[in-house]
Design an enzyme around this catalytic site. Structure first.
Site, PDB file in Angstrom:
ATOM      1  N   GLY A 243      -1.238   2.314  -7.230  1.00  0.00           N
ATOM      2  CA  GLY A 243      -1.923   2.505  -8.515  1.00  0.00           C
ATOM      3  C   GLY A 243      -1.268   3.590  -9.348  1.00  0.00           C
TER       4      GLY A 243
ATOM      5  N   GLU B  67     -10.107   0.157  -6.412  1.00  0.00           N
ATOM      6  CA  GLU B  67      -9.174  -0.700  -5.689  1.00  0.00           C
ATOM      7  C   GLU B  67      -9.769  -2.066  -5.335  1.00  0.00           C
ATOM      8  OE1 GLU B  67      -6.768   0.515  -2.487  1.00  0.00           O
ATOM      9  OE2 GLU B  67      -6.636   2.621  -3.124  1.00  0.00           O
TER      10      GLU B  67
ATOM     11  N   CYS C  40      -4.604   6.245  -4.969  1.00  0.00           N
ATOM     12  CA  CYS C  40      -4.015   4.913  -4.780  1.00  0.00           C
ATOM     13  C   CYS C  40      -2.525   5.034  -5.100  1.00  0.00           C
ATOM     14  CB  CYS C  40      -4.692   3.901  -5.710  1.00  0.00           C
ATOM     15  SG  CYS C  40      -4.008   2.228  -5.570  1.00  0.00           S
TER      16      CYS C  40
ATOM     17  N   HIS D  72      -2.080  -4.755 -10.542  1.00  0.00           N
ATOM     18  CA  HIS D  72      -2.793  -3.622 -11.154  1.00  0.00           C
ATOM     19  C   HIS D  72      -3.067  -3.914 -12.624  1.00  0.00           C
ATOM     20  CE1 HIS D  72      -2.346  -0.727  -7.799  1.00  0.00           C
ATOM     21  NE2 HIS D  72      -1.302  -1.474  -7.502  1.00  0.00           N
TER      22      HIS D  72
ATOM     23  N   CYS E  76       0.863  -1.178   0.000  1.00  0.00           N
ATOM     24  CA  CYS E  76       0.000   0.000   0.000  1.00  0.00           C
ATOM     25  C   CYS E  76       0.901   1.230   0.000  1.00  0.00           C
ATOM     26  CB  CYS E  76      -0.918   0.007   1.222  1.00  0.00           C
ATOM     27  SG  CYS E  76      -1.958   1.483   1.320  1.00  0.00           S
TER      28      CYS E  76
HETATM   29  N1  LIG Z   1      -6.312  -2.178  -2.636  1.00  0.00           N
HETATM   30  C1  LIG Z   1      -4.885  -2.543  -2.727  1.00  0.00           C
HETATM   31  C2  LIG Z   1      -4.181  -2.276  -1.380  1.00  0.00           C
HETATM   32  C3  LIG Z   1      -4.110  -0.791  -1.054  1.00  0.00           C
HETATM   33  C4  LIG Z   1      -3.354  -0.006  -2.109  1.00  0.00           C
HETATM   34  C5  LIG Z   1      -3.570   1.506  -2.124  1.00  0.00           C
HETATM   35  N2  LIG Z   1      -4.414   2.046  -1.106  1.00  0.00           N
HETATM   36  C6  LIG Z   1      -2.233   2.250  -2.209  1.00  0.00           C
HETATM   37  O1  LIG Z   1      -2.137   3.399  -1.747  1.00  0.00           O
HETATM   38  O2  LIG Z   1      -1.296   1.660  -2.815  1.00  0.00           O
HETATM   39  C7  LIG Z   1      -4.783  -4.036  -3.077  1.00  0.00           C
HETATM   40  O3  LIG Z   1      -5.716  -4.787  -2.783  1.00  0.00           O
HETATM   41  O4  LIG Z   1      -3.757  -4.426  -3.646  1.00  0.00           O
END
Ligand SMILES: N[C@H](CCC[C@H](N)C(=O)O)C(=O)O
Length: 277
Positions: A222, A210, A219, A161, A75
């Protein structure tokens, strides 16, 4: 049980942060969902847990749980909040720390100007690393989503991603199509769905649906994945300003085999305590 927590955000991607360096916290998926619930709990996109390091040469361990209760590999926005949390709580006096995650070691650095730069590690572009069921290693692949065929680039920042280029993020079908991509059968571990608009060679706009949380205001991984996809497709050049609904990140990447550097803010909103059964 009584649970003390700190509420933080990185560009509106919000977190409940728990200090488990002195005593372990037993977080079942049901408890994570209860904490993350925006009506019956505190409310957050992800829950971040600070633990003692389990390997030499590392300062802390960093565990990440999505609002749906699932533990995930990485994250980015959370990594910036992580270093601000451990510094503000006096758990370290270092301004740059090494943090172990499920997908490897990252290095967040608290800058003098209050922003945070994170070495997010080396991205993987091979679909098999995402994981993505594909019989091709092509950088851009067609994905049947409902009655549409979208062209995605599969990028791993430790977490998976699927990035597609759109003309305008404001009118892109993020909610409907994002939910279908997140759970598309070709992504057996599900996937974060990125919608990338190219503004110019050093500026993009991005929305992300997400995995395990739905669309967030920003994100971090992301943004890293979108810039990597944009660079390998010769659509942008490093460094790239990434405009998200929650604000701007700066992403720099020197190309395959080199780490992605992400820079942005990390904000503490309030401290709290909740009862958890
Ligand atoms: N939803 C993402 C985890 C959080 C990523 C995001 N909140 C960031 O800032 O990188 C996943 O399931 O891989």
């Amino acid at each position: 049980m009584r649970l003390r927590f700190t509420k933080m955000h990185g560009l509106g991607n919000d977190f409940v942060v728990i200090d488990a360096t002195r005593a372990p916290v037993d977080l079942t998926p049901a408890r994570v969902k209860a904490i993350a619930d925006r009506h019956f709990g505190v409310g957050c996109d992800q829950l971040l847990v600070v633990e003692p390091a389990t390997q030499p040469g590392v300062d802390f361990r960093y565990r990440i749980f999505n609002a749906d209760g699932g533990e995930v590999e990485q994250c980015g926005n959370g990594a910036r909040c992580f270093v601000r949390f451990v510094h503000d709580k006096g758990l370290t006096d270092k301004r740059e720390i090494r943090v172990e995650t499920k997908s490897g070691v990252i290095a967040p650095r608290l800058r003098e100007d209050g922003l945070v730069t994170v070495d997010m590690g080396v991205p993987e572009l091979m679909p098999a690393k995402v994981p993505f069921v594909s019989d091709s290693d092509a950088l851009v692949q067609p994905l049947q989503v409902g009655d549409a065929t979208v062209a995605i680039t599969a990028v791993s920042m430790g977490n998976p991603h699927a990035v597609q280029v759109v003309a305008d993020v404001d009118t892109a079908p993020v909610t409907g199509q994002g939910a279908l991509i997140e759970r598309h059968p070709r992504f057996p571990a599900r996937v974060n769905a990125g919608f990338l608009q190219i503004v110019d060679a050093h500026r993009v706009r991005l929305r992300v649906f997400e995995r395990g949380a739905g669309e967030t205001l920003a994100c971090g991984t992301g943004a890293c994945a979108a810039v990597v996809a944009g660079i390998v497709r010769n659509l942008v050049e490093s460094p790239v300003r990434v405009e998200t609904r929650g604000g701007e990140l700066e992403i720099a990447w020197g190309g395959p085999g080199t780490p992605v550097l992400m820079t942005g803010p990390a904000v503490t909103v309030f401290e709290g305590e909740m009862s958890l059964d």
